[in-house]
Motif scaffolding. Structure first.
Motif, PDB file in Angstrom:
ATOM      1  N   UNK A  82       0.907  -1.245  -0.112  1.00  0.00           N
ATOM      2  CA  UNK A  82       0.008   0.179  -0.069  1.00  0.00           C
ATOM      3  C   UNK A  82       0.848   1.300   0.037  1.00  0.00           C
ATOM      4  N   UNK A  83       0.366   2.292  -0.815  1.00  0.00           N
ATOM      5  CA  UNK A  83       0.942   3.476  -0.715  1.00  0.00           C
ATOM      6  C   UNK A  83      -0.123   4.508  -0.514  1.00  0.00           C
ATOM      7  N   UNK A  84       0.290   5.684   0.200  1.00  0.00           N
ATOM      8  CA  UNK A  84      -0.790   6.677   0.445  1.00  0.00           C
ATOM      9  C   UNK A  84      -0.486   8.024  -0.177  1.00  0.00           C
ATOM     10  N   UNK A  85      -0.992   8.342  -1.320  1.00  0.00           N
ATOM     11  CA  UNK A  85      -0.496   9.947  -1.940  1.00  0.00           C
ATOM     12  C   UNK A  85      -1.351  10.738  -1.767  1.00  0.00           C
ATOM     13  N   UNK A 133       0.485  -3.417   7.163  1.00  0.00           N
ATOM     14  CA  UNK A 133       0.207  -3.124   5.987  1.00  0.00           C
ATOM     15  C   UNK A 133      -1.120  -3.021   5.730  1.00  0.00           C
ATOM     16  N   UNK A 134      -1.192  -2.216   4.649  1.00  0.00           N
ATOM     17  CA  UNK A 134      -2.792  -2.225   4.107  1.00  0.00           C
ATOM     18  C   UNK A 134      -3.527  -1.257   5.135  1.00  0.00           C
ATOM     19  N   UNK A 135      -2.778  -0.162   5.964  1.00  0.00           N
ATOM     20  CA  UNK A 135      -3.549   0.819   6.832  1.00  0.00           C
ATOM     21  C   UNK A 135      -3.334   1.980   6.738  1.00  0.00           C
ATOM     22  N   UNK A 136      -2.697   2.495   5.530  1.00  0.00           N
ATOM     23  CA  UNK A 136      -2.179   3.753   5.316  1.00  0.00           C
ATOM     24  C   UNK A 136      -3.020   4.786   4.739  1.00  0.00           C
ATOM     25  N   UNK A 140      -2.470   5.418  10.393  1.00  0.00           N
ATOM     26  CA  UNK A 140      -2.278   4.090   9.992  1.00  0.00           C
ATOM     27  C   UNK A 140      -2.336   3.152  11.546  1.00  0.00           C
ATOM     28  N   UNK A 141      -2.511   1.854  11.294  1.00  0.00           N
ATOM     29  CA  UNK A 141      -2.757   0.948  12.485  1.00  0.00           C
ATOM     30  C   UNK A 141      -1.296   0.597  12.834  1.00  0.00           C
ATOM     31  N   UNK A 142      -1.028   0.515  14.320  1.00  0.00           N
ATOM     32  CA  UNK A 142       0.203  -0.280  14.566  1.00  0.00           C
ATOM     33  C   UNK A 142      -0.093  -1.785  15.098  1.00  0.00           C
ATOM     34  N   UNK A 143       1.016  -2.417  15.332  1.00  0.00           N
ATOM     35  CA  UNK A 143       0.974  -3.910  15.703  1.00  0.00           C
ATOM     36  C   UNK A 143       0.047  -3.946  16.717  1.00  0.00           C
ATOM     37  N   UNK A 193      -8.091   3.115  19.734  1.00  0.00           N
ATOM     38  CA  UNK A 193      -8.296   1.736  19.028  1.00  0.00           C
ATOM     39  C   UNK A 193      -8.776   1.197  17.849  1.00  0.00           C
ATOM     40  N   UNK A 194      -8.136   0.774  16.650  1.00  0.00           N
ATOM     41  CA  UNK A 194      -8.802   0.655  15.512  1.00  0.00           C
ATOM     42  C   UNK A 194      -9.944  -0.179  15.610  1.00  0.00           C
ATOM     43  N   UNK A 195     -11.092   0.054  14.858  1.00  0.00           N
ATOM     44  CA  UNK A 195     -12.576  -0.517  14.890  1.00  0.00           C
ATOM     45  C   UNK A 195     -12.530  -1.739  14.039  1.00  0.00           C
ATOM     46  N   UNK A 196     -11.375  -1.714  13.080  1.00  0.00           N
ATOM     47  CA  UNK A 196     -11.594  -2.999  12.168  1.00  0.00           C
ATOM     48  C   UNK A 196     -10.233  -3.092  11.192  1.00  0.00           C
ATOM     49  N   UNK A 197     -10.168  -4.249  10.311  1.00  0.00           N
ATOM     50  CA  UNK A 197      -8.998  -4.036   9.488  1.00  0.00           C
ATOM     51  C   UNK A 197      -9.182  -2.820   8.319  1.00  0.00           C
ATOM     52  N   UNK A 198      -7.934  -2.975   7.747  1.00  0.00           N
ATOM     53  CA  UNK A 198      -7.695  -1.956   6.601  1.00  0.00           C
ATOM     54  C   UNK A 198      -7.818  -0.495   6.854  1.00  0.00           C
ATOM     55  N   UNK A 199      -7.681   0.332   6.024  1.00  0.00           N
ATOM     56  CA  UNK A 199      -7.387   1.797   6.060  1.00  0.00           C
ATOM     57  C   UNK A 199      -8.736   2.523   6.687  1.00  0.00           C
ATOM     58  N   UNK A 200      -8.529   3.674   7.309  1.00  0.00           N
ATOM     59  CA  UNK A 200      -9.769   4.602   7.439  1.00  0.00           C
ATOM     60  C   UNK A 200     -10.005   5.441   6.190  1.00  0.00           C
TER      61      UNK A 200
END
Length: 338
Positions: free
Chosen positions: A154-157, A199-202, A216-219, A237-244
């Motif tokens: 994942x890239x975030x531009x 990965x996948x959270x940016x 981003x979500x940390x480990x 705390x993140x609510x789920x997987x993936x990016x917001x």
């Protein structure tokens, strides 16, 4: 999909971009706040891989980037510009490959600078990042190698308020940040942050004239906010997987950042806090029906300046929508299918 797939076009109509089996489709309002047209294919009839990056320019035009198959076991990137939601997008224009030839190397990202020039970023076979930028008077510059190593998918531009383009990328145990020093210049690698990142959270957002903020979500499962030159802050705390999905908006007269995500419970959750004031705290509020695991969420503002949230169900193509009510707080209308 990478980027905000729900956008407001130059004519004020909302537009949602959807991925079908081998094409990109668009659904748009017939008029601001009005009913929606059925889906239609954009960019011509070329067969595409199921990947899409979307970027919106200051002129309200949408820039779409995808991969298409070329010869056996090889692919190339393509670009299309969509000027208005109810007008046909330009046909897909081939951009080539960051390594000249080869298969797909990663999900692309696209950002558009203050002059309306699209900047396309993608991982290359060496594990770094390559960029292709439009010329101001048409055409494209050559592919440029921005360096980096072990860059993940994942890239975030993002384009800052100053109009300069920035890029964030996750690497094992950290995040890389590139930034243009002046308009039209090649972005340079400015900072490497050591931090555990999933990965996948940016997701990046312009948050002030001089800063962009990366979420981003940390480990450990915390959703963190980071502005280069500072230390990352655990927001909640993140609510789920993936990016917001993230947007700046005015809530009760205050400049706020609004976040949305599909939660582990299956519902969409929202959280808002004063922009760049993470110390003020934030908390999730659930909304809407239970959703399948592949549901996507995006945020935008409509022609009247109201926050709009959309849910896309890729398996069925169904699109759900809600708007903020005209009352204090973040009260939303009932979700409806469009």
């Amino acid at each position: 999909m990478n980027g905000d797939w729900l956008i407001r076009g130059r004519d004020g109509r909302l537009c949602a971009y959807l991925l079908s089996a081998a094409a990109v489709q668009c659904r748009a309002e017939r008029g601001p706040g009005g009913p929606w047209d059925p889906p239609r294919t954009v960019g011509g009839d070329q067969r595409l891989h199921p990947v899409l990056a979307v970027g919106r320019g200051p002129d309200g035009y949408a820039h779409l980037v995808s991969w298409r198959p070329t010869v056996r076991d090889e692919s190339g990137l393509v670009h299309s510009t969509h000027f208005r939601p109810r007008l046909a997008a330009l046909d897909w224009n081939p951009l080539g490959h960051p390594d000249k030839t080869g298969g797909r190397t990663g999900t692309p990202a696209v950002a558009v600078d203050a002059e309306g020039r699209a900047h396309v970023f993608v991982r290359n076979k060496g594990g770094g990042v390559s960029m292709l930028a439009q010329k101001e008077k048409g055409g494209w510059d050559p592919w440029r190698d921005l360096k980096g190593r072990d860059v993940q998918e994942d890239l975030a531009a993002v384009t800052g308020e100053c109009g300069r383009v920035e890029l964030y990328a996750a690497v094992p145990g950290g995040i890389l940040h590139w930034r243009q020093e002046e308009p039209g210049a090649q972005p340079v690698l400015e900072e490497a942050l050591e931090t555990p990142v999933r990965p996948g959270t940016l997701r990046a957002l312009a948050t002030s004239p001089g800063s962009t903020t990366l979420f981003f979500t940390d480990e450990s499962g915390d959703l963190c906010a980071w502005r280069p030159g500072t230390k990352p802050v655990a927001l909640l705390a993140t609510a789920g997987p993936g990016a917001v999905s993230a947007i700046r908006c005015e809530l009760d007269g205050h400049d706020c950042t609004l976040l949305a995500q599909r939660s582990a419970s299956g519902r969409v959750v929202f959280a808002a806090y004063p922009t760049e004031d993470e110390a003020a705290g934030a908390w999730w509020t659930e909304s809407g029906p239970g959703l399948p695991a592949d549901a996507l969420v995006s945020l935008a503002e409509d022609d009247a300046g109201r926050v709009v949230a959309a849910i896309l169900l890729p398996s069925t193509g169904e699109l759900l929508l809600t708007r903020r009510k005209d009352e204090p707080g973040l009260a939303l209308e009932a979700w409806r299918a469009v």
